[in-house]
Design an enzyme around this catalytic site. Structure first.
Site, PDB file in Angstrom:
ATOM      1  CG  MET A  17      24.948  53.485  26.603  1.00 14.09           C
ATOM      2  SD  MET A  17      24.865  52.060  25.495  1.00 14.09           S
ATOM      3  CE  MET A  17      24.332  52.821  23.960  1.00 14.09           C
ATOM      4  CD  GLU A  90      30.624  56.926  23.588  1.00 14.83           C
ATOM      5  OE1 GLU A  90      30.881  56.212  24.571  1.00 14.83           O
ATOM      6  OE2 GLU A  90      29.462  57.205  23.249  1.00 14.83           O
TER       7      GLU A  90
END
EC number: 2.7.1.21
Length: 184
Positions: A17, A90
């Site tokens: 991330m 994602e």
């Protein structure tokens, strides 16, 4: 050695991330758009952090998207139009069937670009992405900055107590860490 642009190809963008995965995905989608290559853009419906109708990067880039929960929903969207490429953000949140589907359409000449996490907060393989990396022609592994020591970060550490592998969150729940600073 080099493929023609319309040869099927699978490209993976991964990293922890805060490493710029969505920025890189949006950049590649925009290149396809400039070239008039019809691209289906997808994100998982469980990712509601920034927008329900766009992929939004932390730097503020955004691009319209369709939402999907399953590989079958992606397949249905893909067959509705004459798409030449597909981009999925994602990807780790989709079921394992996504690997077979994306390999099948790449074999038919479709350009596939996906982004997502290859590791969970425990540094274990996450979702379908490691399997996609194994069959991809191109893998881009990005790095972030370790929140503790400021070295190159390759992992995502969870800051809250929750043992579930999947916990949708952002800076309140996660931070980037280097290998040395990542503690479980």
């Amino acid at each position: 050695m080099y493929k023609k642009f319309f040869d099927g190809v699978i490209e993976v963008i991964t990293g922890p991330m805060f490493s710029g995965k969505s920025d890189e995905l949006i950049k590649r989608i925009k290149i396809l758009t400039y070239a008039d290559i019809k691209t289906l853009v997808i994100k998982p419906s469980v990712d509601y952090r920034f927008s329900q109708c766009e992929i939004v990067s932390r730097s503020g880039l955004k691009i319209p998207t369709f939402l999907a929960r399953t590989t079958q929903e992606i397949r249905d969207l893909f067959t509705r139009d004459n798409y030449q490429a597909i981009a999925i953000d994602e990807i780790q949140f989709f079921d394992e069937e996504i690997v077979t589907f994306l390999e099948q359409i790449a074999d038919k000449g479709i350009r596939v670009i996906v982004s997502g996490l290859d590791q969970d907060f425990r540094r274990k393989p996450f979702g379908s992405l490691p399997n996609l990396m194994a069959i991809a022609e191109n893998v881009t592994k990005l790095q972030a900055v370790c929140s503790l020591c400021k070295r190159a970060a390759t992992t995502t550490a969870r800051k809250v107590l929750n043992e579930a592998q999947t916990l949708i969150g952002d800076q309140d729940e996660y931070e980037a860490r280097c290998r040395a600073c990542h503690s479980l």
